[in-house]
Design a protein around this motif. Structure first.
Motif, PDB file in Angstrom:
ATOM      1  N   GLY A 121       0.805  -1.324  -0.095  1.00 12.94           N
ATOM      2  CA  GLY A 121       0.049  -0.035   0.185  1.00 12.94           C
ATOM      3  C   GLY A 121       0.788   1.376  -0.001  1.00 12.94           C
ATOM      4  N   VAL A 122       2.141   1.145  -0.007  1.00 11.78           N
ATOM      5  CA  VAL A 122       2.848   2.496  -0.109  1.00 11.78           C
ATOM      6  C   VAL A 122       2.731   2.957  -1.482  1.00 11.78           C
ATOM      7  CG1 VAL A 122       5.286   3.289  -0.235  1.00 11.78           C
ATOM      8  CG2 VAL A 122       4.804   1.521   1.192  1.00 11.78           C
ATOM      9  N   GLN A 144       8.619   0.240 -12.495  1.00 10.46           N
ATOM     10  CA  GLN A 144       8.224  -1.094 -11.881  1.00 10.46           C
ATOM     11  C   GLN A 144       7.290  -0.655 -10.792  1.00 10.46           C
ATOM     12  OE1 GLN A 144      11.420  -3.215 -10.052  1.00 10.46           O
ATOM     13  NE2 GLN A 144      10.020  -4.814  -9.555  1.00 10.46           N
ATOM     14  N   PHE A 145       7.485   0.192  -9.894  1.00  9.13           N
ATOM     15  CA  PHE A 145       6.974   0.614  -8.676  1.00  9.13           C
ATOM     16  C   PHE A 145       5.648   0.885  -9.290  1.00  9.13           C
ATOM     17  CE2 PHE A 145       5.694   3.708  -5.609  1.00  9.13           C
ATOM     18  CZ  PHE A 145       5.619   2.865  -4.479  1.00  9.13           C
ATOM     19  N   VAL A 146       5.383   1.793 -10.171  1.00  8.92           N
ATOM     20  CA  VAL A 146       4.219   2.371 -10.655  1.00  8.92           C
ATOM     21  C   VAL A 146       3.321   1.289 -11.206  1.00  8.92           C
ATOM     22  CG1 VAL A 146       3.043   3.888 -12.440  1.00  8.92           C
ATOM     23  CG2 VAL A 146       4.940   4.889 -10.979  1.00  8.92           C
ATOM     24  N   ALA A 147       3.892   0.380 -11.950  1.00  6.63           N
ATOM     25  CA  ALA A 147       3.117  -0.579 -12.620  1.00  6.63           C
ATOM     26  C   ALA A 147       2.621  -1.656 -11.416  1.00  6.63           C
ATOM     27  CB  ALA A 147       3.912  -1.249 -13.517  1.00  6.63           C
ATOM     28  N   ALA A 148       3.270  -1.670 -10.299  1.00 11.33           N
ATOM     29  CA  ALA A 148       2.787  -2.652  -9.317  1.00 11.33           C
ATOM     30  C   ALA A 148       1.869  -2.155  -8.341  1.00 11.33           C
ATOM     31  CB  ALA A 148       4.140  -2.907  -8.197  1.00 11.33           C
ATOM     32  N   GLY A 149       1.512  -0.719  -8.705  1.00 14.11           N
ATOM     33  CA  GLY A 149       0.411  -0.020  -8.117  1.00 14.11           C
ATOM     34  C   GLY A 149       0.675   1.226  -7.210  1.00 14.11           C
ATOM     35  N   GLU A 184       2.348   5.119  -6.800  1.00 16.51           N
ATOM     36  CA  GLU A 184       1.742   6.220  -7.297  1.00 16.51           C
ATOM     37  C   GLU A 184       2.998   7.064  -7.832  1.00 16.51           C
ATOM     38  OE1 GLU A 184      -0.833   8.413  -5.058  1.00 16.51           O
ATOM     39  OE2 GLU A 184      -2.547   7.082  -5.239  1.00 16.51           O
ATOM     40  N   ASP A 185       4.065   7.133  -6.903  1.00 18.44           N
ATOM     41  CA  ASP A 185       5.270   7.969  -7.379  1.00 18.44           C
ATOM     42  C   ASP A 185       6.496   7.283  -6.468  1.00 18.44           C
ATOM     43  OD1 ASP A 185       6.641  10.367  -8.408  1.00 18.44           O
ATOM     44  OD2 ASP A 185       6.866  10.905  -6.478  1.00 18.44           O
TER      45      ASP A 185
END
Length: 341
Positions: free
Chosen positions: A276-277, A305-310, A312-313
């Protein structure tokens, strides 16, 4: 009074983003036995296989972060050298790279030609590893021996736990921590696990389980890259006033199929997004200057990768680069460097 030169040393970079230059750089880098620690025939075979496709891939990555002035790592390292000069009043200040140009050999020969006999040799790596610290020092020793230079070295030791380095980190990161964020990831460069086992003087410390790095001390700590990274992270977090749940450590830049030290940065990016980060800060304390591993690997691919995993920034916090606190800290650390050769 005898002049004491200061030679700052970083890893290096290809001369350009052309595939031929990248291949030449990768060959020099990967054929270093401190980097790929295999017998020469196996190392030559492995590197030759890597050089079939990797140079074109790496050239594309370098091109995505290349500056008009050249390689960010080299440009920033030269800016640091220029910023240090007014504070180092003991003698000239030069820059060298372990791979590529300006080379350690050319820098030492230049200083010797100027009549310099004492040099403070400063590998710009906070944590110790054979593939960074040792290979730079051994290259300097080779040059002095082979070129018969009348030069003695004072060598900057790993400074992962030094207050000046840690305070400079906090100073440089503070503006980012003052903004709303959900988590701070400290992404250190990775190493194959076998590198840790080779430098473990006891031969058994790494077998003590996942908390071995927290228990490391003495000769074990002096040679254990992962333990030094973990201690850097904990000391930084304490100085920055971070709660345990606000930060974590990971290791990036895996190459090949060997087991590397964990947790892996790619896995942590996925896990943090799943947890949920949404607003993630990432800093890279194993590097003192931004480079392809920070700007492209984390700032571009890591963010995607981080954005694709859910998430936001993902905001990449710049390395120390030429931050005033770091410039002053580096000079102080170098003045404490003990003579070793």
């Amino acid at each position: 009074m005898t002049e004491q030169a200061l030679l700052l040393v970083n890893l290096g970079s290809p001369a350009s983003t052309e595939v031929a230059d990248v291949r030449r750089y990768l060959n020099q880098f990967l054929m270093d036995p401190y980097v790929v620690d295999l017998p020469w025939p196996l190392r030559r075979l492995l590197v030759s296989l890597i050089l079939v496709k990797r140079p074109a891939q790496s050239a594309h990555a370098y091109a995505s972060i290349w500056w008009p002035e050249g390689s960010p790592l080299v440009v920033l390292s030269q800016r640091l050298t220029d910023a240090v000069r007014p504070y180092w009043t003991e003698g000239p200040v030069e820059l060298a790279m372990r791979y590529g140009e300006p080379s350690i050999e050319n820098a030492l020969v230049k200083l010797a030609s100027q009549g310099i006999r004492q040099v403070t040799f400063a590998p710009l790596y906070p944590q110790f590893a054979d593939s960074t610290t040792t290979t730079a020092i051994e290259e300097a020793r080779r040059v002095i021996r082979d070129k018969r230079l009348d030069i003695s070295l004072s060598i900057l030791q790993p400074f992962y736990d030094q207050p000046e380095y840690l305070d400079a980190l906090v100073d440089s990161v503070s503006p980012y921590l003052a903004q709303p964020f959900d988590h701070l990831l400290l992404s250190f460069h990775g190493l194959p696990e076998r590198h840790l086992h080779k430098t473990d003087p006891t031969g058994s410390h790494c077998l003590k389980g996942e908390n071995c790095c927290q228990q490391a001390e003495g000769a074990v700590l002096a040679n254990c890259y992962r333990a030094q990274c973990m201690q850097s992270g904990a000391a930084f977090a304490a100085r920055a006033g971070l709660r345990p749940e606000q930060w974590s450590v990971s290791f990036q830049s895996r190459l090949g199929r060997a087991k590397w030290i964990e947790p892996y940065t790619e896995a942590q990016l996925e896990a943090l997004a799943d947890r949920g980060v949404k607003r993630l800060l990432v800093m890279c304390p194993a590097f003192v200057a931004d480079c392809i591993e920070t700007l492209e690997e984390i700032g571009d691919r890591g963010r995607e990768q981080f954005v694709a995993a859910g998430g936001e920034d993902l905001q990449l916090i710049p390395c120390l680069n030429t931050h005033e606190s770091w410039v002053r800290a580096l000079v102080t650390l170098c003045r404490r460097a003990p003579q070793a050769l």
